[in-house]
Motif scaffolding. Structure first.
Motif, PDB file in Angstrom:
ATOM      1  N   HIS A 344     -21.342   5.962  20.928  1.00 41.38           N
ATOM      2  CA  HIS A 344     -20.535   6.112  19.715  1.00 41.38           C
ATOM      3  C   HIS A 344     -21.357   5.712  18.495  1.00 41.38           C
ATOM      4  CE1 HIS A 344     -16.219   5.564  17.883  1.00 41.38           C
ATOM      5  NE2 HIS A 344     -17.010   6.325  17.141  1.00 41.38           N
ATOM      6  N   ASP A 345     -21.621   6.671  17.607  1.00 42.33           N
ATOM      7  CA  ASP A 345     -22.321   6.405  16.342  1.00 42.33           C
ATOM      8  C   ASP A 345     -21.268   6.227  15.249  1.00 42.33           C
ATOM      9  OD1 ASP A 345     -24.781   6.682  17.583  1.00 42.33           O
ATOM     10  OD2 ASP A 345     -24.935   8.817  17.124  1.00 42.33           O
ATOM     11  N   LEU A 346     -20.764   5.018  15.104  1.00 41.55           N
ATOM     12  CA  LEU A 346     -19.689   4.724  14.155  1.00 41.55           C
ATOM     13  C   LEU A 346     -20.266   4.420  12.779  1.00 41.55           C
ATOM     14  CD1 LEU A 346     -16.615   4.226  13.753  1.00 41.55           C
ATOM     15  CD2 LEU A 346     -17.035   1.837  14.400  1.00 41.55           C
ATOM     16  N   VAL A 347     -19.559   4.875  11.747  1.00 39.43           N
ATOM     17  CA  VAL A 347     -19.920   4.614  10.352  1.00 39.43           C
ATOM     18  C   VAL A 347     -18.749   3.902   9.695  1.00 39.43           C
ATOM     19  CG1 VAL A 347     -20.600   5.624   8.140  1.00 39.43           C
ATOM     20  CG2 VAL A 347     -21.383   6.666  10.286  1.00 39.43           C
ATOM     21  N   LEU A 348     -19.024   2.853   8.928  1.00 44.12           N
ATOM     22  CA  LEU A 348     -17.985   2.107   8.219  1.00 44.12           C
ATOM     23  C   LEU A 348     -18.428   1.850   6.783  1.00 44.12           C
ATOM     24  CD1 LEU A 348     -17.094  -0.626  10.896  1.00 44.12           C
ATOM     25  CD2 LEU A 348     -15.846   1.495  10.419  1.00 44.12           C
ATOM     26  N   GLY A 349     -17.443   1.570   5.914  1.00 41.46           N
ATOM     27  CA  GLY A 349     -17.780   1.218   4.543  1.00 41.46           C
ATOM     28  C   GLY A 349     -16.802   1.761   3.539  1.00 41.46           C
ATOM     29  N   GLU A 350     -17.341   2.054   2.337  1.00 37.53           N
ATOM     30  CA  GLU A 350     -16.516   2.536   1.230  1.00 37.53           C
ATOM     31  C   GLU A 350     -16.661   4.044   1.105  1.00 37.53           C
ATOM     32  OE1 GLU A 350     -18.114   0.170  -1.908  1.00 37.53           O
ATOM     33  OE2 GLU A 350     -20.114   1.008  -1.723  1.00 37.53           O
ATOM     34  N   SER A 351     -16.536   4.595  -0.105  1.00 30.69           N
ATOM     35  CA  SER A 351     -16.451   6.046  -0.277  1.00 30.69           C
ATOM     36  C   SER A 351     -17.705   6.781   0.186  1.00 30.69           C
ATOM     37  CB  SER A 351     -16.165   6.382  -1.751  1.00 30.69           C
ATOM     38  OG  SER A 351     -17.091   5.734  -2.610  1.00 30.69           O
ATOM     39  N   LEU A 352     -18.894   6.144   0.120  1.00 30.47           N
ATOM     40  CA  LEU A 352     -20.094   6.819   0.604  1.00 30.47           C
ATOM     41  C   LEU A 352     -20.071   6.995   2.115  1.00 30.47           C
ATOM     42  CD1 LEU A 352     -21.072   6.078  -2.313  1.00 30.47           C
ATOM     43  CD2 LEU A 352     -23.355   5.852  -1.343  1.00 30.47           C
ATOM     44  N   SER A 353     -19.280   6.172   2.807  1.00 27.42           N
ATOM     45  CA  SER A 353     -19.208   6.299   4.260  1.00 27.42           C
ATOM     46  C   SER A 353     -18.309   7.454   4.693  1.00 27.42           C
ATOM     47  CB  SER A 353     -18.697   4.996   4.877  1.00 27.42           C
ATOM     48  OG  SER A 353     -17.323   4.801   4.604  1.00 27.42           O
ATOM     49  N   VAL A 354     -17.491   7.986   3.769  1.00 30.62           N
ATOM     50  CA  VAL A 354     -16.568   9.077   4.115  1.00 30.62           C
ATOM     51  C   VAL A 354     -16.893  10.365   3.357  1.00 30.62           C
ATOM     52  CG1 VAL A 354     -14.701   7.569   4.847  1.00 30.62           C
ATOM     53  CG2 VAL A 354     -14.868   8.210   2.439  1.00 30.62           C
ATOM     54  N   LEU A 395     -11.093  18.418   5.119  1.00 35.74           N
ATOM     55  CA  LEU A 395      -9.639  18.324   5.208  1.00 35.74           C
ATOM     56  C   LEU A 395      -9.099  17.402   4.110  1.00 35.74           C
ATOM     57  CD1 LEU A 395      -9.050  18.059   9.063  1.00 35.74           C
ATOM     58  CD2 LEU A 395      -8.895  20.068   7.596  1.00 35.74           C
ATOM     59  N   THR A 396      -8.041  17.877   3.412  1.00 35.25           N
ATOM     60  CA  THR A 396      -7.484  17.156   2.275  1.00 35.25           C
ATOM     61  C   THR A 396      -5.965  17.020   2.452  1.00 35.25           C
ATOM     62  OG1 THR A 396      -9.209  17.983   0.819  1.00 35.25           O
ATOM     63  CG2 THR A 396      -7.221  17.172  -0.229  1.00 35.25           C
ATOM     64  N   PRO A 397      -5.387  15.854   2.151  1.00 40.93           N
ATOM     65  CA  PRO A 397      -6.094  14.627   1.783  1.00 40.93           C
ATOM     66  C   PRO A 397      -6.707  13.960   3.009  1.00 40.93           C
ATOM     67  CG  PRO A 397      -3.760  14.205   1.851  1.00 40.93           C
ATOM     68  CD  PRO A 397      -3.917  15.671   2.092  1.00 40.93           C
ATOM     69  N   ALA A 398      -7.738  13.165   2.760  1.00 35.92           N
ATOM     70  CA  ALA A 398      -8.369  12.402   3.834  1.00 35.92           C
ATOM     71  C   ALA A 398      -7.482  11.214   4.197  1.00 35.92           C
ATOM     72  CB  ALA A 398      -9.754  11.932   3.375  1.00 35.92           C
ATOM     73  N   PRO A 399      -7.760  10.532   5.294  1.00 34.84           N
ATOM     74  CA  PRO A 399      -6.952   9.365   5.662  1.00 34.84           C
ATOM     75  C   PRO A 399      -6.832   8.315   4.562  1.00 34.84           C
ATOM     76  CG  PRO A 399      -8.333  10.009   7.505  1.00 34.84           C
ATOM     77  CD  PRO A 399      -8.758  10.853   6.343  1.00 34.84           C
ATOM     78  N   ALA A 401      -6.550   9.061   1.500  1.00 39.38           N
ATOM     79  CA  ALA A 401      -5.876   9.798   0.419  1.00 39.38           C
ATOM     80  C   ALA A 401      -6.860  10.461  -0.538  1.00 39.38           C
ATOM     81  CB  ALA A 401      -4.907   8.898  -0.361  1.00 39.38           C
ATOM     82  N   GLY A 402      -8.148  10.390  -0.257  1.00 41.02           N
ATOM     83  CA  GLY A 402      -9.125  11.042  -1.114  1.00 41.02           C
ATOM     84  C   GLY A 402      -9.046  12.553  -1.016  1.00 41.02           C
TER      85      GLY A 402
END
Length: 732
Positions: A344-354, A395-399, A401-402
Motif C-alpha cells: 500500500h503506497d499511502l499518501v497523506l497531508g493537505e491539498s497537495l496530497s489530493v 470526481l467532484t466534489p472530492a471527499p 468537498a474540493g
C-alpha cells in the motif's frame, strides 16, 4: 611442482620453496590477481546463465549483463560477482566495458589530444581579438544591448518587474533604432550611449544568440579547453543572414560575436575545431555506450569526455567528472520491511496530497497491475468497497468537498516503483503490485488530520479497506512508507518549528500503530516528507522541522524533495498535474529504496559547515557526485539561493565553487563573527518561479534519472532542500 598461470604468475610451490604453510589460500589469491591482470572477454556481455565458451584457452574470459564475469585459468573456469571499476577489453577488438557494480557499461576511448592541441592554436586569434584588439567590457556591453529586453517606452521598462534593478533594457524609437537604458530604480533609468541597431537587426541577433547558445552548450567540450580554460569558442553561422560568425565565451558569458572572412572560415572549418565538433556525433554512433572519453589519464580517469544521455561534457578537462553514485546504507534489522503480494503506497497531508489544481488529469490508463479503490485514489468512506486499476480522476466534489481536485502523486509513484524494481532487480510487474491511495484533506494543518481529529477516520478506513480487500483475494498486504505533503497551512497559520516537529513525530507514530492494529503486521512505517517551498520567507519553521527530523531520525523519516522545482499553478500555492507527477516520481525513488533494495533513502544533506577567514565551506552527503550549480534546470537565484549571516548581519558573498564533488566553498567580504549560520533556500526565489513567499536554490547533485511522462521530461536529480545550519568557526 609449480604451475604458471595465464599471465605469468607461478602457483603450486612445493613445501621446500613455498614460504607459506600449505594449504593457506595463497594459490587462490594469486589466481584472483592473475585473473584481473589485463582482463579481456571473448564477446560482448551475455545474459546470465549463458554457458561458458567452448574450447577456452588459459586467460580467456567472458562478461555477463548482470555485472558478473568469469575467467578460464589453470584449466578451470572461475565466476566472479560484480565489482565496480573492473574493466574488460574485447579480445582482438577495440571495444571495452566498465563494471558499474550491477552491469557492464560500454566505454569507448578515442585519443584526440593532438586535435585539442590543434584547436588551441586555431582559436587563439579569436581570444586575442576578444581580449586585446577591443575592450572586453565594451564587447560585453554591446552584446548585452543586443539581447536586452526591448520595451516600447521607458515607463514600460520601469514597470516591468522581470527587469532587475541595474539591468539594461532598450526602448524602440520611432526611426526603428534602439536606445539602451540602465534601470537605476523602479522610477528612474539612465540612457547609455547613442541609439544602436534597428529592431529587426536586434531580433535577428537575439535569435542567432539563442541558437548558438544551444549549440555551444552541446559542443563546448569539443571546442577548446587549453591553457586558458575560461575561454572557449565556437564556429557557426548567422541563421538570418547566412553569414559565418565566430562566438567566443569567457566564463560562460558571450564576449565576442563577429563575422569572419571566407578564408578564415575555411581555415577554421578545416581545423581541429571543426573535426572535433563533428566527431561528437560520429563517436556517439560508434561507441554504443553512454560515456565517451576523448582523453584519459594513465590511471583511466576521464580528462575530456561526453555523456551521451545528458548531452553534457564530463571529465576534469571539461570542468566536471563522471557521475559517481556514493554507497547506500542498508536498512538496519529493525527497519527491514516484509515482502507482500500487494504493498500500500499511502499518501497523506493537505491539498497537495489530493491533487488540488491538478487538472486536467493525465494518468487515465494503468500500464501494470497496480490498484486503487472504487472511487479512485481520493476515495472517501463510501468509495472503499472494491479494488480497481490505479488511474487518476477528477470526481467532484472530492471527499474534502474540493472542486478542483485532479492528478495526485499516487499513480506516478506506484507505477515508477514497479519500473525501478524491474530495472534494478528483475521483478516482473505482475509480481509487484502496488495499491495507491490518498486520505489527505485540503486546507488542513497536522492537528486537523492526525489521530484524534475527525478526518483521521479516513486514514484508518484506507488502511483497513486495503488490508481487507487484499486479504479477500488470498494475497498478503503490507505498508512500508507514507508519502507526506503538509506544511503550507501550518506555515501560513503560524505553527512554530517546535510544535510542527513534535506533531510530525506524534502523527507518524499513530499511523504506524493504526497499521499494526488493523493488519497484525509489526514493521516500521517511515514517513517520506515533501518539503513545501511555500511561505518560507515569513515562516520557515515547518520546512526546517522537516529537514531536521529527516536528519535526526533516519529510522522514522526521509526527505523526498523540496517543491520549488516542480510545476506550480497560477495561485502560487498548488501544483499543476505535471508537478504532482514529479513529486510522485521523486517519492517512488525513496519507496523503491525501502521496498526493493532494503536501503535507507538518500537525499542531498549538509553534513557540516565551517569557516576560516573570509571562506566558508559546506560538506554535503551527495547521493550522486559531483554537486552542481544548475541555472538551466533550476531557476537562476540570487547567490544560487544561499545566504551567510552572523550576529552582525549578512555577509556579501563574493564567490561560490564546487570542491571535490561534495563541497561548496563560499568566499565573502569579511570574516564571520559569533552566531554564524548558513541558509539555503530561505531568502531568495528563482527568476520566473511563482511560489507565494517562496524560496529556491540552484544546487543539486548529478543524479541523471530522467522520466518522460505524457510527453513531459522530468529530471529527477536531488535538489538542495531548505535548511539553516550553524557554521563552525576555525582559526587555521
Amino acid at each position: 611442482m609449480t604451475d604458471q598461470l595465464a599471465r605469468g604468475l607461478f602457483v603450486g610451490f612445493g613445501s621446500d620453496t613455498n614460504p607459506f604453510d600449505s594449504p593457506n589460500g595463497m594459490d587462490e589469491n594469486l589466481r584472483r590477481l592473475d585473473d584481473h591482470m589485463g582482463l579481456y572477454t571473448l564477446s560482448a556481455p551475455q545474459p546470465p546463465g549463458t554457458s561458458y565458451p567452448l574450447d577456452p584457452a588459459n586467460g580467456d574470459g567472458q562478461i555477463y549483463s548482470d555485472g558478473t564475469y568469469a575467467t578460464f585459468n589453470a584449466g578451470t573456469w572461475k565466476h566472479y560477482e560484480p565489482r565496480r571499476g573492473v574493466r574488460a577489453g574485447l579480445v582482438g577488438g577495440t571495444e571495452s566495458w566498465l563494471n558499474t557494480g550491477s552491469s557492464w557499461e560500454a566505454f569507448s576511448v578515442v585519443d584526440t589530444e593532438p586535435a585539442v592541441a590543434a584547436a588551441t592554436a586555431a582559436i587563439q586569434p579569436l581570444v586575442t581579438l576578444a581580449t586585446n584588439e577591443a575592450s572586453r567590457s565594451e564587447i560585453a556591453r554591446d552584446s548585452a544591448f543586443a539581447v536586452a529586453a526591448i520595451r516600447d517606452s521607458v515607463l514600460e521598462g520601469l514597470d516591468d518587474a522581470t527587469i532587475a534593478i541595474g539591468a539594461n533594457f532598450s526602448v524602440l524609437l520611432p526611426d526603428g533604432s534602439l536606445q539602451p537604458y540602465r534601470k537605476d530604480s523602479n522610477s528612474s533609468a539612465t540612457p547609455i550611449g547613442e541609439p544602436v541597431q534597428t529592431a529587426s537587426q536586434v531580433n535577428a541577433v537575439r535569435a542567432d544568440v539563442n541558437t548558438l547558445n544551444q549549440r555551444f552548450a552541446r559542443a563546448q567540450v569539443a571546442v577548446w579547453r587549453g591553457s586558458h580554460p575560461e575561454v572557449a569558442g565556437v564556429l557557426a553561422h548567422n541563421p538570418v543572414t547566412g553569414r559565418p560568425l565566430v562566438y567566443v565565451k569567457w566564463n560562460g558569458e558571450l564576449v565576442y560575436r563577429g563575422a569572419v572572412s571566407p578564408d578564415t572560415v575555411a581555415t577554421l572549418a578545416d581545423s581541429a575545431v571543426g573535426r572535433t565538433l563533428s566527431s561528437i556525433s560520429v563517436l556517439r554512433q560508434r561507441a554504443g555506450g553512454r560515456y565517451i572519453a576523448f582523453q584519459i589519464s594513465r590511471d583511466f580517469r576521464v580528462i575530456n569526455g561526453w555523456d551521451t544521455l545528458t548531452n553534457r561534457p564530463i571529465g576534469q578537462g571539461a570542468g566536471g567528472q563522471l557521475p559517481e553514485r556514493t554507497p547506500s546504507t542498508p536498512l538496519p534489522v529493525g527497519e527491514v520491511v516484509p515482502r507482500a503480494d500487494v504493498v500500500h503506497d499511502l499518501v497523506l497531508g493537505e491539498s497537495l496530497s489530493v491533487g488540488a489544481r491538478g487538472i486536467p488529469v493525465l494518468t487515465v490508463a494503468q500500464p501494470y497491475a497496480n490498484l486503487t479503490f472504487t472511487d479512485g485514489p481520493r476515495s472517501g468512506l463510501g468509495g472503499l468497497t472494491s479494488l480497481t486499476p490505479l488511474v487518476e480522476n477528477d470526481l467532484t466534489p472530492a471527499p474534502d468537498a474540493g472542486v478542483n481536485r485532479g492528478e495526485t502523486p499516487c499513480s506516478a509513484a506506484s507505477n515508477r516503483v514497479v519500473e525501478l524494481a524491474a530495472i534494478s532487480s528483475g521483478i516482473p510487474p505482475s509480481a509487484n503490485i502496488r495499491l495507491g491511495s490518498t486520505a489527505g484533506k485540503g486546507g488542513a494543518k497536522i492537528v486537523e488530520v492526525w489521530e484524534g481529529a475527525s478526518w483521521y477516520g479516513l486514514t484508518e478506513a484506507h488502511i483497513q479497506a486495503g488490508f481487507d480487500l487484499v486479504t479477500a483475494l488470498a494475497k498478503t498486504y503490507a505498508m512500508h512508507a507514507v508519502h507526506i505533503l503538509i506544511g503550507a497551512n501550518d506555515a501560513g497559520q503560524g505553527t512554530t518549528y517546535a510544535a510542527f516537529k513534535s506533531q510530525l513525530r506524534t502523527w507518524r507514530a499513530s499511523v504506524e500503530a493504526t497499521y499494526h492494529t488493523k493488519t497484525g503486521r509489526n514493521n516500521k512505517v517511515k514517513f517520506l516528507l515533501q518539503q513545501e517551498s511555500y511561505r518560507l520567507t515569513t515562516n520557515p519553521g515547518p520546512a526546517l522541522a522537516i529537514y531536521d527530523l529527516c536528519e535526526e531520525e533516519p529510522d522514522n523519516f526521509a526527505l523526498v524533495s523540496p517543491t520549488y522545482h516542480c510545476a506550480y499553478a497560477s495561485d502560487q500555492v498548488h501544483l499543476l498535474a505535471p508537478g504532482y507527477i514529479k513529486t510522485g516520481l521523486l517519492a517512488a525513488r525513496q519507496r523503491h529504496a525501502i521496498s526493493t533494495l532494503g536501503e535507507r533513502p538518500r537525499w542531498l544533506r549538509l553534513k557540516s559547515a565551517y569557516s576560516s577567514g573570509n571562506t566558508t565551506t559546506g560538506v554535503f552527503d551527495v547521493p550522486v557526485k559531483p554537486l552542481r550549480f544548475d541555472v538551466e534546470n533550476l531557476a537562476p537565484t540570487t547567490d544560487y539561493g544561499f545566504r551567510i549571516v552572523d550576529n552582525f548581519g549578512p555577509v556579501t558573498i563574493t564567490g561560490q565553487s564546487i570542491v571535490d564533488g561534495d563541497k561548496v566553498r563560499w568566499t565573502h567580504d569579511r570574516p564571520l563573527e559569533a552566531g554564524a549560520k548558513l541558509r539555503a533556500g530561505l531568502d531568495y526565489l528563482g527568476s520566473g518561479l511563482i511560489v507565494l513567499e517562496g524560496a529556491s536554490t540552484n544546487l543539486r547533485d548529478s543524479e541523471d534519472e530522467v522520466v518522460i511522462d505524457h510527453g513531459i521530461e522530468h529530471r529527477l536529480f536531488n535538489a538542495c532542500p531548505h535548511f539553516e545550519r550553524d557554521i563552525i568557526r576555525i582559526f587555521h
